[in-house]
Scaffold this active site. Sequence first.
Site: not given
Length: 262
Positions: A129-131, A142, A172
């Site tokens: 999970l890109d946060v 995102f 992340n």
Amino acid sequence: MLRSRVSPCLLIHKNGLVKTEKFKTHKYVGDPINAVKIFNEKEVDEIIILDIDATVNKSEPNYKLIKNIANESRMPVCYGGGVNTVEQAKKIIQLGIEKVAFSSAILEDPTILTPLCNAIGKQSVVVVLDVKKNFLGKYEIFTHNGTKKVKKKLEEVLRQIESFGVGEIVVNSIDRDGTMKGYDFDLVDIVRQKTDSPITILGGASNFDDILNLIKRYKVIGASVGSLFVFKGVYKAVLISYLNDVTKNEIVKVAEKNFRSD
């Protein structure tokens, strides 16, 4: 006895290793296979390798490179980038990779987690999970290298992927990526509160104390590191490194303390 893992995170861009800052700019740091060889010698816990081109370019995973990495590595490898189907995941596992990382495919359809876990084993399924924090202070997810916002809230996504089953969640922080300003504990607090799944935190580590503080605060947790393990000095000369013996011993002490307190 369980203990936290400390994993270098390597990004592949145009078949070379790069380091980004806030998901922008790409500084070349070397050859992927050479980096794996160096980390072998340093007895790394695990390594995370993410192809940041594959999903954006809608391309298949680079199976030739994946096979070369698996053949060279003497440590567990988590590989992600362009993996969208159960068949692709099975092929990557068959090449010798221990874990397969997913992002946009799972966020678009979390129900794929069940057949994935059945096919390659729950312990081999990782969701990245890109946060990023918005101007209201809320965390948003995102995909596609931080260019495509996910409509679902972070808390909702965490509940969904946990309900369908997942071996690990890598969180992340886009805001901390490459900045070396420390981990975002506010973000970690939210994730810890919303899931019981194993989690690994990525983005912001500037020194060994950052890693130790993360582990001391959250006990059994994965700490992933980018810039700290590939750069040296204020001018960021490329030098691949890993934990020193003092920090390794401190992590072992923390693990022993946590084990006795459980």
